[in-house]
Design an enzyme around this catalytic site. Structure first.
Site, PDB file in Angstrom:
ATOM      1  N   CYS A 110       0.859  -1.321   0.023  1.00  0.00           N
ATOM      2  CA  CYS A 110      -0.024  -0.019  -0.189  1.00  0.00           C
ATOM      3  C   CYS A 110       0.772   1.217   0.029  1.00  0.00           C
ATOM      4  O   CYS A 110       0.511   2.281  -0.585  1.00  0.00           O
ATOM      5  CB  CYS A 110      -1.031  -0.070   1.219  1.00  0.00           C
ATOM      6  SG  CYS A 110      -0.290   0.004   2.932  1.00  0.00           S
ATOM      7  N   ASP A 365      -7.429   5.721  -1.492  1.00  0.00           N
ATOM      8  CA  ASP A 365      -7.219   4.420  -0.624  1.00  0.00           C
ATOM      9  C   ASP A 365      -6.766   3.345  -1.670  1.00  0.00           C
ATOM     10  O   ASP A 365      -7.284   3.015  -2.420  1.00  0.00           O
ATOM     11  CB  ASP A 365      -8.495   4.046  -0.112  1.00  0.00           C
ATOM     12  CG  ASP A 365      -7.971   2.816   0.935  1.00  0.00           C
ATOM     13  OD1 ASP A 365      -6.952   2.259   1.091  1.00  0.00           O
ATOM     14  OD2 ASP A 365      -9.094   2.358   1.707  1.00  0.00           O
ATOM     15  N   HIS A 367      -6.138   0.218  -1.005  1.00  0.00           N
ATOM     16  CA  HIS A 367      -6.449  -1.116  -0.046  1.00  0.00           C
ATOM     17  C   HIS A 367      -7.867  -1.641  -1.046  1.00  0.00           C
ATOM     18  O   HIS A 367      -8.925  -1.903  -0.590  1.00  0.00           O
ATOM     19  CB  HIS A 367      -6.691  -0.995   1.108  1.00  0.00           C
ATOM     20  CG  HIS A 367      -5.509  -0.506   1.994  1.00  0.00           C
ATOM     21  ND1 HIS A 367      -5.446   0.744   2.220  1.00  0.00           N
ATOM     22  CD2 HIS A 367      -4.809  -1.304   2.484  1.00  0.00           C
ATOM     23  CE1 HIS A 367      -4.210   0.863   2.840  1.00  0.00           C
ATOM     24  NE2 HIS A 367      -3.678  -0.523   3.084  1.00  0.00           N
TER      25      HIS A 367
END
Length: 478
Positions: A110, A365, A367
């Site tokens: 990430c 994000d 993820h």
């Protein structure tokens, strides 16, 4: 025989872990983010307000640190601007990553993805400008909730059985822009070609200049391997190395600089602006959009004696938690158009901060696990590289370790940036210690990072006891 059995166990464990991450990050709930209509929203230097009625006081409501060029806009304008930022997320079904059998970065990559997003924003400023937006941004569909479906189950089985991986492909060729009836259409078409090429540089294949494979390979020289956790400071050095070693002619007019010990040495940045790369081809400077007769992106800074610089500054905004005294500082930074964002996040969960509203950060994000996209084709789909759904996080949940990025087009531009940032960094009665400082001279005059291991480099706040020059203030944990 024993070694062979151990290797088989490790391979099986790797496949199970990869399969679990693929399912876990493809099954995330995509909840909607709420925004207040009574407070301005800042997105990388642009100010937006969602009030329906006209209100002259709205302009005054925009954050004081906002650049004078910040513009007012409605919710649709904000949505288009946000969705135009390049979104890099977890991917699966990749060619094996360097020195590993991993074929996905789910669960560990990430921070590398966040770093790629920040670098992509710098390249957007470099080639397209801050006002550029993607023409198809408003056509993106909201991210739906994925549940455990037959598709997810098949993905798990395929991962365990070792499904065939895509072959390594080279970067897509650039196509010359064709006149489409008007200069505006031709310019828009050219910028879209640059947009597509920019995204392809971040493709998930070993040949992609700024792709995950290249970043992992460079991380190996710093003691990091595929599957390891990468902190924001280490990622800053990896990004710098990737930009410096990129061989694509389109990236010849830009380089990167990483601060030392929370200090930006102005002479080093100026040298980075002026020092040409070996073999760099001279090009005429033009403040207009790149020539439509060129098949490579060419920026205004692509001179034989001038190039743009991406300035990366690893900082720590507190001890175990982010010190609230730095909240206004972060707001001021994100209100500047030449800020390319902040990579950080929650502990062990990285994200890319691009703006704020009130006391909440707006972020992208990484993820979210998506399938591999072959960017070697001339018409590869761009939709998965743009996010329609912003997320928010309270400042209080932000991990104190982060890296701040800025884009400087020229040495003259840097002089202006350093002056403006110095005002932002000036300690107030409450904020006694700036997050970073500017100093004249070269870092080699105060060199203490040459012998640092990657682990020690991750803590970039060691002060040199030999330093005698004055600064605007040393970094101290409050």
């Amino acid at each position: 025989m024993e070694n062979k059995g151990s290797d088989e166990v490790e391979t099986l464990k790797t496949k199970f872990l990869s399969a679990w991450h693929n399912v876990k990050y493809s099954w995330a709930l995509k909840s909607k983010t709420s925004f207040s209509r009574n407070s301005p929203v800042l997105l990388l230097g642009k100010c937006y307000h969602f009030k329906v009625e006209d209100d002259d006081s709205v302009t005054e409501a925009c954050y004081e640190g906002s650049n004078e060029d910040s513009v007012m806009g409605n919710a649709e304008a904000f949505r288009k601007d946000f969705a135009s930022r390049v979104w890099l997320t977890y991917r699966e079904e990749l060619p094996p990553l360097p020195s590993s059998t991993l074929t996905s970065d789910c669960g560990w990559g990430c921070m590398l993805r966040a770093g790629q997003m920040m670098l992509a924003q710098a390249l957007i400023l470099h080639f397209l400008g801050r006002d550029w937006t993607w023409s198809e941004a408003m056509t993106l569909q909201p991210l739906d909730t994925e549940t455990w479906t037959t598709t997810a189950a098949k993905r798990l089985v395929a991962s365990l059985q070792g499904s065939p991986r895509p072959s390594d492909q080279g970067s897509p060729p650039m196509h010359q822009a064709q006149a489409r009836g008007s200069a505006e259409e031709a310019d828009a078409h050219l910028k879209e070609m640059y947009h597509r090429t920019l995204v392809s540089w971040f493709g998930d294949s070993p040949s992609a200049h700024l792709g995950l494979h290249r970043l992992v390979r460079m991380g190996l020289t710093m003691g990091k391997q595929a599957g390891d956790w990468y902190g924001p400071a280490v990622v800053a050095h990896i990004l710098k190395k990737a930009v410096e070693e990129a061989t694509d002619p389109g990236l010849a007019g830009i380089t990167a600089y990483v601060s030392q010990d929370c200090t930006v040495y102005s002479a080093d940045v100026i040298d980075s602006h002026r020092a040409p790369r070996a073999g760099q081809v001279s090009a005429e400077r033009s403040d207009a959009p790149p020539s439509q007769h060129s098949d490579q992106p060419v920026s205004a800074s692509a001179l034989s004696d001038s190039r743009a610089v991406i300035i990366l500054i690893p900082v720590r905004l507190g001890g175990e938690k982010t010190n609230p005294d730095y909240f206004n500082f972060a707001k001021s930074i994100l209100s500047l158009e030449y800020c390319i964002g902040i990579i950080g996040g929650k502990p062990k969960q990285a994200c890319y901060f691009v703006g704020f509203q009130d006391d909440s950060l707006i972020y992208m994000d990484p993820h979210y696990c998506q399938s591999f996209v072959d960017v070697s084709t001339s018409d590869f789909p761009l939709q998965s590289y743009h996010c329609p759904s912003p997320k928010k996080m309270p400042f209080s949940k932000m991990d104190p370790s982060c890296t701040i990025g800025f884009y400087s087009r020229s040495a003259q531009d840097y002089e202006r940036i350093s002056q403006e940032l110095s005002k932002v960094l000036q300690p107030s009665a409450r904020d006694k210690y700036p997050a970073f400082t500017f100093m004249q001279g070269h870092g080699r005059d105060y060199d203490l990072s040459a012998g640092l291991t990657p682990e020690k480099r991750e803590w970039p706040f060691i002060r040199d006891p030999r330093r005698t020059a004055t600064t605007t203030g040393d970094f101290v944990l409050l």
